[in-house]
Each structure stands twice: as C-alpha cells, then as structure tokens.
Design a protein around this motif. Sequence first.
Motif, PDB file in Angstrom:
ATOM      1  N   GLU A 238       0.920  -1.344   0.049  1.00  0.00           N
ATOM      2  CA  GLU A 238       0.033  -0.061  -0.002  1.00  0.00           C
ATOM      3  C   GLU A 238       0.987   1.143  -0.073  1.00  0.00           C
ATOM      4  OE1 GLU A 238      -3.296   0.537  -0.261  1.00  0.00           O
ATOM      5  OE2 GLU A 238      -3.793  -1.530  -0.489  1.00  0.00           O
ATOM      6  N   PRO A 239       0.510   2.242  -0.868  1.00  0.00           N
ATOM      7  CA  PRO A 239       1.505   3.507  -0.775  1.00  0.00           C
ATOM      8  C   PRO A 239       1.006   4.232   0.226  1.00  0.00           C
ATOM      9  CG  PRO A 239      -0.300   3.408  -2.570  1.00  0.00           C
ATOM     10  CD  PRO A 239      -0.258   2.110  -2.091  1.00  0.00           C
ATOM     11  N   PRO A 240       2.053   4.931   0.899  1.00  0.00           N
ATOM     12  CA  PRO A 240       1.816   5.822   2.018  1.00  0.00           C
ATOM     13  C   PRO A 240       0.874   6.797   1.949  1.00  0.00           C
ATOM     14  CG  PRO A 240       3.988   6.551   0.975  1.00  0.00           C
ATOM     15  CD  PRO A 240       3.669   5.212   0.418  1.00  0.00           C
ATOM     16  N   SER A 241      -0.008   7.408   2.937  1.00  0.00           N
ATOM     17  CA  SER A 241      -1.183   8.275   2.718  1.00  0.00           C
ATOM     18  C   SER A 241      -1.097   9.358   3.570  1.00  0.00           C
ATOM     19  CB  SER A 241      -2.438   7.478   2.522  1.00  0.00           C
ATOM     20  OG  SER A 241      -2.588   6.603   3.885  1.00  0.00           O
ATOM     21  N   GLY A 242      -1.576  10.280   3.473  1.00  0.00           N
ATOM     22  CA  GLY A 242      -1.824  11.285   4.645  1.00  0.00           C
ATOM     23  C   GLY A 242      -1.374  12.612   4.100  1.00  0.00           C
ATOM     24  N   GLU A 243      -1.684  13.670   4.567  1.00  0.00           N
ATOM     25  CA  GLU A 243      -1.323  15.108   4.247  1.00  0.00           C
ATOM     26  C   GLU A 243       0.168  15.077   3.912  1.00  0.00           C
ATOM     27  OE1 GLU A 243      -1.859  19.690   5.768  1.00  0.00           O
ATOM     28  OE2 GLU A 243      -2.571  17.986   7.067  1.00  0.00           O
ATOM     29  N   GLY A 244       0.329  15.665   2.604  1.00  0.00           N
ATOM     30  CA  GLY A 244       1.789  15.929   2.211  1.00  0.00           C
ATOM     31  C   GLY A 244       2.394  14.701   1.458  1.00  0.00           C
ATOM     32  N   TRP A 245       1.680  13.689   1.393  1.00  0.00           N
ATOM     33  CA  TRP A 245       2.280  12.683   0.336  1.00  0.00           C
ATOM     34  C   TRP A 245       1.786  12.668  -0.751  1.00  0.00           C
ATOM     35  CZ3 TRP A 245       6.085   9.217   1.639  1.00  0.00           C
ATOM     36  CH2 TRP A 245       6.577   8.956   3.133  1.00  0.00           C
ATOM     37  N   HIS A 246       2.629  12.438  -1.746  1.00  0.00           N
ATOM     38  CA  HIS A 246       2.286  12.509  -3.156  1.00  0.00           C
ATOM     39  C   HIS A 246       3.103  11.609  -4.235  1.00  0.00           C
ATOM     40  CE1 HIS A 246       5.561  15.555  -3.006  1.00  0.00           C
ATOM     41  NE2 HIS A 246       5.634  15.290  -4.299  1.00  0.00           N
ATOM     42  N   GLN A 247       2.726  11.198  -5.151  1.00  0.00           N
ATOM     43  CA  GLN A 247       3.259  10.419  -6.116  1.00  0.00           C
ATOM     44  C   GLN A 247       4.281  11.081  -6.950  1.00  0.00           C
ATOM     45  OE1 GLN A 247       1.276   7.327  -8.092  1.00  0.00           O
ATOM     46  NE2 GLN A 247       2.802   6.021  -8.841  1.00  0.00           N
ATOM     47  N   ASP A 248       5.501  10.388  -7.288  1.00  0.00           N
ATOM     48  CA  ASP A 248       6.299  10.968  -8.361  1.00  0.00           C
ATOM     49  C   ASP A 248       5.511  11.170  -9.667  1.00  0.00           C
ATOM     50  OD1 ASP A 248       8.032  11.303 -10.504  1.00  0.00           O
ATOM     51  OD2 ASP A 248       9.749  11.139  -9.104  1.00  0.00           O
ATOM     52  N   PRO A 249       5.541  12.497 -10.304  1.00  0.00           N
ATOM     53  CA  PRO A 249       4.644  12.540 -11.465  1.00  0.00           C
ATOM     54  C   PRO A 249       5.078  11.829 -12.791  1.00  0.00           C
ATOM     55  CG  PRO A 249       5.877  14.524 -11.006  1.00  0.00           C
ATOM     56  CD  PRO A 249       6.297  13.658  -9.722  1.00  0.00           C
ATOM     57  N   ASP A 250       6.332  11.712 -12.914  1.00  0.00           N
ATOM     58  CA  ASP A 250       6.961  11.094 -14.004  1.00  0.00           C
ATOM     59  C   ASP A 250       6.464   9.519 -14.516  1.00  0.00           C
ATOM     60  OD1 ASP A 250       8.264  13.460 -14.258  1.00  0.00           O
ATOM     61  OD2 ASP A 250      10.188  12.649 -13.782  1.00  0.00           O
ATOM     62  N   VAL A 251       6.661   9.208 -15.779  1.00  0.00           N
ATOM     63  CA  VAL A 251       6.493   7.835 -16.270  1.00  0.00           C
ATOM     64  C   VAL A 251       7.781   7.407 -16.651  1.00  0.00           C
ATOM     65  CG1 VAL A 251       4.126   8.404 -16.514  1.00  0.00           C
ATOM     66  CG2 VAL A 251       5.776   8.353 -18.446  1.00  0.00           C
ATOM     67  N   LEU A 252       7.767   5.979 -16.669  1.00  0.00           N
ATOM     68  CA  LEU A 252       8.908   5.141 -17.209  1.00  0.00           C
ATOM     69  C   LEU A 252       9.270   5.302 -18.920  1.00  0.00           C
ATOM     70  CD1 LEU A 252       8.941   2.331 -14.796  1.00  0.00           C
ATOM     71  CD2 LEU A 252      10.613   3.918 -14.918  1.00  0.00           C
ATOM     72  N   ASP A 253      10.241   5.491 -19.201  1.00  0.00           N
ATOM     73  CA  ASP A 253      10.486   5.218 -20.483  1.00  0.00           C
ATOM     74  C   ASP A 253       9.754   3.857 -21.117  1.00  0.00           C
ATOM     75  OD1 ASP A 253      11.762   5.149 -22.949  1.00  0.00           O
ATOM     76  OD2 ASP A 253      13.793   4.735 -22.273  1.00  0.00           O
ATOM     77  N   THR A 254       9.429   4.187 -22.265  1.00  0.00           N
ATOM     78  CA  THR A 254       8.652   2.626 -22.885  1.00  0.00           C
ATOM     79  C   THR A 254       9.558   1.669 -23.002  1.00  0.00           C
ATOM     80  OG1 THR A 254       8.831   3.669 -24.899  1.00  0.00           O
ATOM     81  CG2 THR A 254       6.763   3.833 -23.929  1.00  0.00           C
ATOM     82  N   TRP A 255      10.937   1.737 -23.330  1.00  0.00           N
ATOM     83  CA  TRP A 255      11.894   0.777 -23.405  1.00  0.00           C
ATOM     84  C   TRP A 255      12.130   0.122 -21.998  1.00  0.00           C
ATOM     85  CZ3 TRP A 255      13.034  -0.498 -28.050  1.00  0.00           C
ATOM     86  CH2 TRP A 255      13.005   0.714 -29.012  1.00  0.00           C
ATOM     87  N   PHE A 256      11.739   0.720 -20.769  1.00  0.00           N
ATOM     88  CA  PHE A 256      11.736   0.050 -19.640  1.00  0.00           C
ATOM     89  C   PHE A 256      10.805  -1.337 -19.883  1.00  0.00           C
ATOM     90  CE2 PHE A 256      11.099  -1.182 -15.221  1.00  0.00           C
ATOM     91  CZ  PHE A 256      12.519  -0.882 -14.531  1.00  0.00           C
ATOM     92  N   SER A 257       9.536  -1.012 -20.034  1.00  0.00           N
ATOM     93  CA  SER A 257       8.394  -2.035 -20.146  1.00  0.00           C
ATOM     94  C   SER A 257       8.842  -2.998 -21.259  1.00  0.00           C
ATOM     95  CB  SER A 257       7.178  -1.520 -20.083  1.00  0.00           C
ATOM     96  OG  SER A 257       6.925  -0.545 -21.283  1.00  0.00           O
ATOM     97  N   SER A 258       9.305  -2.445 -22.452  1.00  0.00           N
ATOM     98  CA  SER A 258       9.344  -3.414 -23.450  1.00  0.00           C
ATOM     99  C   SER A 258      10.646  -4.434 -23.190  1.00  0.00           C
ATOM    100  CB  SER A 258       9.491  -2.398 -24.781  1.00  0.00           C
ATOM    101  OG  SER A 258      10.555  -1.778 -24.721  1.00  0.00           O
ATOM    102  N   GLY A 259      11.573  -3.797 -22.384  1.00  0.00           N
ATOM    103  CA  GLY A 259      12.641  -4.582 -21.905  1.00  0.00           C
ATOM    104  C   GLY A 259      12.580  -5.825 -21.124  1.00  0.00           C
ATOM    105  N   LEU A 260      11.093  -5.790 -20.644  1.00  0.00           N
ATOM    106  CA  LEU A 260      10.538  -7.129 -19.906  1.00  0.00           C
ATOM    107  C   LEU A 260      10.147  -7.967 -20.819  1.00  0.00           C
ATOM    108  CD1 LEU A 260       9.241  -5.154 -16.566  1.00  0.00           C
ATOM    109  CD2 LEU A 260      11.797  -5.641 -17.356  1.00  0.00           C
ATOM    110  N   TRP A 261       9.724  -7.733 -21.890  1.00  0.00           N
ATOM    111  CA  TRP A 261       8.700  -8.414 -22.792  1.00  0.00           C
ATOM    112  C   TRP A 261       9.012  -9.810 -22.765  1.00  0.00           C
ATOM    113  CZ3 TRP A 261       4.598  -6.336 -25.065  1.00  0.00           C
ATOM    114  CH2 TRP A 261       3.992  -7.184 -25.996  1.00  0.00           C
ATOM    115  N   PRO A 262      10.121 -10.537 -23.329  1.00  0.00           N
ATOM    116  CA  PRO A 262      10.257 -11.769 -23.252  1.00  0.00           C
ATOM    117  C   PRO A 262       9.776 -12.582 -21.898  1.00  0.00           C
ATOM    118  CG  PRO A 262      12.305 -10.869 -23.975  1.00  0.00           C
ATOM    119  CD  PRO A 262      11.474  -9.916 -23.271  1.00  0.00           C
TER     120      PRO A 262
END
Length: 902
Positions: A471-495
């Motif tokens: 479970e991600p941390p919650s409460g006042e002041g907590w927020h997730q990194d806004p960035d996403v991953l390079d598509t080569w990261f997920s396609s690198g796991l493809w096999p």
Amino acid sequence: MLHRSHNPIRDCYMDARTLAVVTDNTQQSPEPHGPHAASPADLPTQYTPAEVEETLYERWVERGYFEADAKSEKPPYTIVIPPPNVTGSLHLGHAFQHTMMDALTRRKRMQGYEALWLPGMDHAGIATQNKVEQQLAEEGRSRGDLGREAFVERVWQWKEEYGGKILGQMRRLGDGVDWSRERFTMDSGLSRAVQTVFKRMYDDGLIYQAERIINWCPRCLTAISDIEVDYQEDDGELVSIRYGATEEGGDSLVVATTRAETMLGDTAVAVHPDDERYAHLVGRTVKLPLTDREIPVVADSHVDPEFGTGAVKVTPAHDPNDFEIGRRHELPMPSVMDERGVITVHGPFEGLDRFEARSAIVAALREQGRIVAEKRPYVHSVGHCSRCKTTVEPRLSMQWWVKVGPLAKAAGDAVRDGRTQIHPAEMSYRYFDWVDNMHDWTISRQLWWGHRIPVWYGPDGEVVCVGPDEEPPSGEGWHQDPDVLDTWFSSGLWPFSTLGWPERTADLAKFYPTDVLVTGYDIIFFWVARMMMFGMYVMEEPPFHTIALHGLVRDQHGKKMSKSFGNVVDPLDWMEAYGSDALRFTLASGANPGTDVPIGEDWVKASRNFANKVWNATRFALMNGATVEGPLPDAAEMSATDRWILSRLDTVLGDVDRYYDDYQFAKLSDALYHFAWDEVFDWYVELAKTTFAAGGRPAEVSRRVLGEVLDVLLRLLHPIVPFVTEALWTALTGGASVVVADWPKPTGFRDEAAEQEIAVVQQAVTEVRRFRADQGLQPGQKVPARLELTGTPLGAHEDAIRQLLRLQPAGEDFRATASLPVAGATVGLDLSGAIDVEAERKRLGKDLAAAEKELKQTSAKLGNEAFLAKAPDHVVDKIRTRKATAEADIERIRQQLERLPG
C-alpha cells in the motif's frame, strides 16, 4: 491408414504428411485423384489472392492452429514479437521482419514443436500522448484543461477506438501468432511486472535519482532517449566571440559556438593544460560578455588544443561535455531556459524563445565589437525529436536512472560465453561496442501516459518505493512522483513479462527462454541490450538462444525509404494488388543475414507470377491425375525421369533445412524457386506429359511421383507463401491443413545415374532449342526430324524429346537440311518448308557484315600504339571486350549460314 511398404523410395517423405482429416472445403472424387483429394474443378482456373486469403486466415485462427499448449510434451519453440507501437501501421520493415518470424514458426510447428509466436503492442508513451493531444488541440483544449486522470482516461479511449490498427494488418499478412496470448505493455499483468522490477532494482541500488544532462524536447515537454533523437544536417551559424578584454592583446580568449544563447549560462572557459598560449590565464577570471559576471579559466584535458582557437566556453547545464567539465571543476550549473526553451535569465533577453535570443545576443555582441568571425551558413548535425521534429535541447534535469554497469556486464558475458548466439556472428561487435561502453540510462519521462514511477514523497523529505503488493503511504503531504517510465523499460521485460512473470506460470516454465529474436541491427542498442540486461537480472538466464539480426528495407535502388524522398511504399497496396504471398516471397528472397534489403514493385510482380505458376502447374497436375494416394512404387517401376525428380527433391529438402537453420532466407527462397519452376514445372511435368498420354502402368507411376513431389514442395513453400500453398495442398491431398501437416524429412535417397541421364536430355533439348531460335523458328512451329539416338541416354526419351522440341517424324520425302550433333546423338532437321531460306540468308549476311565491320574497327584501335598509350585502361578494356564479342558473333553467324539448306 495409408498402406506403407518398406521400400526406401516408396517411403520417401511419406512420414511427413497429414492426410487423415478431410477438410470442409474439399470434395471426394474418383480415382486417379484418390478418395481424399479434390477434383481439379474445385480449383478456379486462375488464382485470385483476395478471394482466398482472408477466408483461409480466419479458418486457421478459428481452428486454433496458432495456439500453443503449455502442457504439451512437445519441445517448445518460442518467438516473441518486437511489439509494434499502438499508434503504428504496417510498413515494409514490419512486413519483412514478420515474414521471417512467421516462416520460422510455421516450419517449427510442422516439425512437431509446440510453437508459440506471441503477439502484442507497446503503449508508445510519447507517440500515443501526442496523438491524443493533437485531438484535443483540434477541440481547442489541452491536456492541462482535462487534468491528469481525465487525460489518461481519454488516452485509453483512443487506444480502444484507434489503437492496434497494425494487428489487423498482421492478419492480412498471414502472421501465425497466438492471438489468445496477445499482450499490451500497460495491461495489468505487464504493469505488475514493471512495478516489481522497479522495486527490486531500487532496493538493490540499481535505480537512483540524480541531476544530469538529458535530451529534452521543448514541444513534448519531456526527456527523450537517444533513439528518439534524429540527427540531421542543418544550416546554422558559427560565431567566434571574444571573452574578457575587448581589445586584442589584453586578458581575453576567443571561443566559437553555434548556440550563442547558451553563453548566458557559461560558468568558465576551458583550455588544455599543456596549451602554452593560455597558461598565463589559467586560474584567473575573464569577463563574460553581456553580463556582470567574471568566470574562471580552467585547464581540462577534454579540450582539443588543435580545434578552433583551443578555448571553449563551458555551459554545464546545457551541454553534456560541459556538464562533465563542470563536475570536475565544481562549477556552478545555472539553467538559462525553461522547459519550453524560453530564456529565464533576468535582463534584455528574458522571455525570448531560444532562437530569437540567439539572434538578439549575436546582434548585441556585434554592437560591442566582440564578434571576431561569423560563418553562415554553417552546416552541422543537430538533434531533433523523432516525434514532433522540434530541435532537442540538452538540459540539466533531475531524473531517474538505471545503473547499467553490472547489468551490461552480465548481458555481455551471456554472448561471450555462448549462452546467446548473435547471427551473423560478424555483427557481434555492434552489440559489444554498446554493452561494453554503456552509460547509465535515464528512465523517467515527463509524460502522463505510461507506467507511473512507483515512488512516493513525504512532507518531511521521505522517499518510499512501493511494490505491487504494498500500500502506498497516505496522509497529508504525501504524493507520487509525477513522471512515467521510458517505454523501453517495459518493453525490455517483454520476453518474460508476456509469459506471466512475476508469477511462475506454466507458460513461463514452458516457453522461457525464447529461441530466437528476429530484429534489425539498428535497435541492438535500444531494445536488444535492454532485454538481455533485464533477462539476466530477473530470470538469471538470457532471454534468447539466438539473436538473428537483419538489415533495413530499402527501395530498389538501395536508397533509404523516406517520405522526403517520395519512395515510401505501403505494403498493403502491394498485398492488395499482388497478394500477400507475393510480398512475403519477395521479402524473403532478399533476406540475407545482417544486410539491407532492396525491394521494388517489379520484384513483387515477379513473385506474383511465381505464385500463379505454382497454382497453374498444380492444377494441371491434378487434371492429369497426380495423386498422393497409396505407396510410392518400387524404383524398378520408375522411369529415369521419376527417379531424377525424387533425387533432386531430396537434395533440395536438405538444402532448405540447412538454410533455415542458418537464417538464410534468400538462399532457401532461391532454392525453392528454381527447383519448383525450373525442374518440376519446366522439366519434370513436360517430360511426364508423354508418359501420361501413353497411359498404362508407367503413367500411374508418374502420376504418383508427381503427386509426391508436389505434396513435399507445397509443404516446403508453405512457411514463406502460406495462402496459395494451403489452397493447393488441401486440394491435392485432402488433408486438414498444411499448417498442421508434418514437415518433410530427407530420406537420403539419391540416384546419380538418373540425374546424369536427365542432364543429358536437358542438354540436348537446350541445344536444339537454341538452334531453332537461331534459325528464326517460332517455339510452337513443328518441323520434321530424324533422331539417331541409339546407344545414348536419349534413346529412352525420344517421345518426350520430340514433344518438347516440336519435332515431327521423318516422312518419305524427308531431307535433312541441317544436322546437329548433340550429347553423342545426331538430330537431323528438314527446314526446307519451315523457313524462307533466302530471306534468312540475307538477314544473317547483314548481321555478319556488321560483326565484321565491328571487328575491323576494334582491331584497328587495338593495333594503334598511340591510342593504347593515351587511352585509359577501362576504355581499352571495353574495346577488347567489343572485339571478342564481334569474333564470337562472326563464328556463330557463319555456323548458322552453313546449317541453312542449300
């Protein structure tokens, strides 16, 4: 069950056929076609691809022919598709690559493997986000107007409505993929794999956050990878600027730059430590023009003292080399532009676009007398965003990175120790050049569409990486990194992610590691190396046994296909015009490992003609009783022609297997083309016609042999040209489908004596045909002939020879006006009524005079010493060639004249 005998010839190829199931599109017919084979009437007189391809493909899918069973005891064979972008459509590069993958998979399936070719698509972060942003712009809105959550929902809607166009086009091409296992890089299973790997690498210290120089697109507003940067030669300007004192001789240095706007962020001038011209300035400061700042002069070995003035401006926040100099000398690294390329430095240039600022700054420097030299246009290589064509801006930015050192070493070791083979081996250097010199990889993108980085920040500076079951941390002041991953990261796991990892699924156990990756040499660095790194890190073994590298598809002149060149071809147009088989065969015919592939429409037409030839010849064979029913007759019952074609078939089968195993698609296509057209259709069928006409047991034997040859040939051709072979094989054999038929196996049957005998027949027929052509006879024109064949291998083939050469029996008034010694025999021809002898003599006389004139002229030039002394070698060689040709022509024409009737 078919009756079998143990005669080795009779058993040739019989184990490699599936005939038990009668297809739903064939009808039983009487002998001689066999109880399971179709009547010739079931085959249209002409092959029309559009009328059969879609129907056949959907039948294959409905019957589950392409679905793999993880519980099967068959040995596995796995290919994972390089996932095309969800925004993409089929281009010739896809068609080329897919043809090879499909052929490999179809053959292995026929060989008894549990073959899995797994399809899917990549979410293509930037490309897909741009598509949706363009839609919004047409509505007068932006993603900011929607907000992140609503925008992402809008992208999913776009994906469902418009994405995956290429998947339908893959069906058109005939891709035998397992649609039941289709995956998408952002489906729930693959997303779980991405989060699991990120968490593990973060905990292992292989993922970290740091501020470094990256490629930045001011239009897409994100960091982009090297593969997303296209370099092109642009017209720019090179200006030389005096830093420090304005007068020559004072404490000043001259630097040259193509990006004058970045000088606002200079924090030093660098010179080489051994450059005596500037030794007195090292450690001192000089005035940075247009500002109130003094910047130091530093000594750094990166500077080339021989290039330009030997002094370079250092802008650490806007140049990767300057960034490294800045780190070594602990220089400040101020950014002078915002994310849109607008100047942020307070002063007269603030608020200007970077290119506007460039002109304004040069003008201001010129006014101060600090411009020493200007060069316009100055052509240099400039990076552009591959998506929107905006000029890329090197920019200092806080990003997430992968520490690639240990991963790259493991990926390199897997190839060095032979666990993964690169084919062709000579291209291994490209792989090692990358993995041995790889820099840390920036994996974060400032987009909203993609796998969001699973890191949360707390109000007191806490940083927490969250796994998929946490479970991600919650409460006042907590927020997730806004960035996403390079598509080569997920396609690198493809096999392995496509096979169900991180769960230990039956698919993963059965089909990993995969057998071969078929891919272009151009993405070794960006995708192949990443899959190897992830495979070694996550699965502790490489994802592929073999990496088969191919080249790029080019136009028929070898030129790169580009919209700007106007030579881009939509493969769907060619498939519509000539059929999918024609395109596939053309692409396979040009596929030499690791080399680029030229392709032109005329070549596709030629492949269409080949498909038509296969169709027409098989239909003719069926009409003449070719059959696969019953055992092959004993060798003693076969003619030399029958034994010859079976011997040649076994040789070709072995060649094809060898070429497949070596990924030599061009060679196997060539072998099949020439065997089918030249030997089966042009020789065996023609030689057998007289046997068919005579009837009796010899005709029955030849019909059975022809059926056997066509059965095996169609199976050999099937992986490359699946549609036409499916229609013909099921008509010939009555089998369920050639897709699930057995791959034929060589038996080792050879008959050298038969091959030599038929070679003599071919030689004799070819020589007489050449003579007929030289005499101006039409191919179908009949002439009387007396054949003296006794004591030669030709004696048993007189009827066939007469049929092939259109030679009539010699009558009582026969008079041999020409006599040809061929292959130890004599062919006497009576041409008296076949040609206008006087007209032919005049024609040949003119040709002889022209050849003699050419010989005289060339001989005179070659006998001129002055000419030979001055003329270039290639000119002299050309004249020598002309002289030799003239001599050969004279000899040939004189022989033709001698053979004319007196």
